[in-house]
Enzyme design. Structure first.
Site, mmCIF file in Angstrom:
data_model
loop_
_atom_site.group_PDB
_atom_site.id
_atom_site.type_symbol
_atom_site.label_atom_id
_atom_site.label_comp_id
_atom_site.label_asym_id
_atom_site.label_seq_id
_atom_site.Cartn_x
_atom_site.Cartn_y
_atom_site.Cartn_z
ATOM 1 N N MET A 1 -24.699 -23.898 -14.868
ATOM 2 C CA MET A 1 -23.513 -24.755 -14.857
ATOM 3 C C MET A 1 -22.976 -25.045 -13.459
ATOM 4 O O MET A 1 -22.142 -25.923 -13.294
ATOM 5 C CB MET A 1 -22.401 -24.153 -15.715
ATOM 6 C CG MET A 1 -21.901 -22.784 -15.290
ATOM 7 S SD MET A 1 -20.546 -22.782 -14.070
ATOM 8 C CE MET A 1 -19.226 -23.502 -15.024
ATOM 9 N N TYR A 2 -23.454 -24.347 -12.427
ATOM 10 C CA TYR A 2 -22.984 -24.619 -11.071
ATOM 11 C C TYR A 2 -23.471 -26.000 -10.638
ATOM 12 O O TYR A 2 -24.674 -26.269 -10.625
ATOM 13 C CB TYR A 2 -23.491 -23.571 -10.084
ATOM 14 C CG TYR A 2 -23.002 -22.162 -10.321
ATOM 15 C CD1 TYR A 2 -21.872 -21.896 -11.097
ATOM 16 C CD2 TYR A 2 -23.676 -21.079 -9.769
ATOM 17 C CE1 TYR A 2 -21.435 -20.604 -11.303
ATOM 18 C CE2 TYR A 2 -23.241 -19.781 -9.972
ATOM 19 C CZ TYR A 2 -22.120 -19.549 -10.745
ATOM 20 O OH TYR A 2 -21.694 -18.257 -10.953
ATOM 21 N N SER A 3 -22.543 -26.838 -10.292
ATOM 22 C CA SER A 3 -22.842 -28.234 -9.935
ATOM 23 C C SER A 3 -23.651 -28.924 -11.027
ATOM 24 O O SER A 3 -24.420 -29.847 -10.766
ATOM 25 C CB SER A 3 -23.583 -28.329 -8.599
ATOM 26 O OG SER A 3 -22.756 -27.945 -7.527
ATOM 27 N N LEU A 4 -23.461 -28.453 -12.266
ATOM 28 C CA LEU A 4 -24.124 -29.039 -13.433
ATOM 29 C C LEU A 4 -25.635 -29.139 -13.230
ATOM 30 O O LEU A 4 -26.272 -30.151 -13.517
ATOM 31 C CB LEU A 4 -23.533 -30.416 -13.750
ATOM 32 C CG LEU A 4 -22.024 -30.420 -14.031
ATOM 33 C CD1 LEU A 4 -21.536 -31.821 -14.348
ATOM 34 C CD2 LEU A 4 -21.682 -29.457 -15.173
#
Length: 326
Positions: free
Chosen positions: A58-61
């Site tokens: 989910m980090y920076s999608l």
């Protein structure tokens, strides 16, 4: 750099883990560094002996995983690298786009491996507890991920100790893979994990890799009472405002700053050294968007605090409500 086993596994990790949430897409968070800006940080981390890198889908999608995979290939080999990622939070649309169902885990690991450009991760972690999915379904799916060779070890993140114990018991009951690591919220101004989770992990031989070891910059000593936020991240970080900023939190920081000044090191180094002194803690996960932050973190590994210094840091502490499980 010092290296230790991750819990009772044979896996050796550096005592500092570099968190990759800071690298990816500034469109996700304005303080995130893009790939070009992140490159020197990854190069320097490898030079400093850091071999442990933690990201999440989910980090920076998803962009963080892509950047992580490309940059690590430039500066180290897969054999030297300990690579961790996480699954739980949705990064797409649809009712099955998040959580810890078998469907999401199986799709999540394949998507993460594709973005990272690797055949396996060393540590695959559940980012949070999923109240909507039976733990039996989650643990069996994670076991199958390991048996398929897509992950070597599995880990968990912020949850209650009873939930973690239930997950481990479920794995034992069925002969499935147990969690080898716990990535929990812990620092000198949030110590609630010392009550239940740390003793449980020590008893069960689980490695502890705390997130937010500097309380999102709070323990760096640059937040002042009744003053504005000094950094871009602090200005936009309502999450930190909800977790910290008690009067006693500032009292802890004052103690950290005083010890740092007496030793001629940074407050961040003292805060990391305090955490590294805690029995059972394997490797704090640090974030760095300025090079000195990375270099100071690596140097903190060799700082030895006295019992008197540790007591000065811990005396002002006031209990907090449980924070970071959601």
């Amino acid at each position: 750099m010092e290296y230790v086993r991750l819990g009772q596994t044979g896996l050796k990790v550096s005592r500092i883990c570099l968190g990759m949430m800071s690298y990816g897409s500034p469109e996700w968070r304005d303080w995130v560094l893009d790939e070009a800006a992140a490159r020197p940080f990854i190069q320097r981390a490898v030079e400093l002996g850091i071999n442990f890198f933690d990201t999440a889908d989910m980090y920076s999608l998803g962009v963080s995983e892509e950047v992580t995979g490309r940059l690590l290939k430039e500066f180290t080999t897969r054999e030297e690298l300990v690579l961790a990622t996480k699954v739980y939070f949705p990064i797409g649309c649809g009712p099955n786009g998040g959580g810890l169902s078998r469907k999401h885990i199986m799709e999540g690991i394949d998507n993460s491996l594709r973005r990272l450009g690797t055949d396996y991760v060393d540590l695959y972690q559940i980012h949070r507890w999923d109240n909507d999915t039976p733990i039996e379904e989650t643990m069996e799916a994670l076991h199958d991920v390991v048996k398929a060779g897509k992950a070597l070890y599995i880990g968990a993140s912020s949850m209650y100790a009873w939930q973690f114990a239930k997950a481990q018991y479920t794995a034992d009951l069925h002969g499935w893979t147990r969690f080898s690591a716990m990535q929990n919220h812990m620092n000198a101004i949030y110590r609630e994990e010392e009550r239940e989770m740390l003793p449980l992990c020590r008893d069960q031989g689980v490695g502890v890799i705390p997130w937010s070891p500097l309380a999102r910059g709070f323990l760096a000593g640059n937040r002042k009472r009744d003053e504005g936020d000094p950094t871009a991240r602090a200005k936009s970080d309502n999450f930190a405002k909800d977790m910290y900023y008690q009067t006693e939190d500032f009292d802890v920081v004052d103690a950290v700053v005083a010890i740092a000044e007496a030793r001629d090191v940074s407050p961040a180094q003292i805060a990391l050294a305090w955490l590294l002194h805690k029995p059972g803690v394997t490797a704090p996960i640090i974030g760095a968007t300025k090079m000195y932050q990375l270099e100071e973190a690596a140097a903190a590994v060799v700082i030895s605090l006295s019992e008197e210094e540790i007591q000065r840091i811990e005396t002002p502490y006031k209990p907090h409500p449980i924070l970071g499980h959601q």
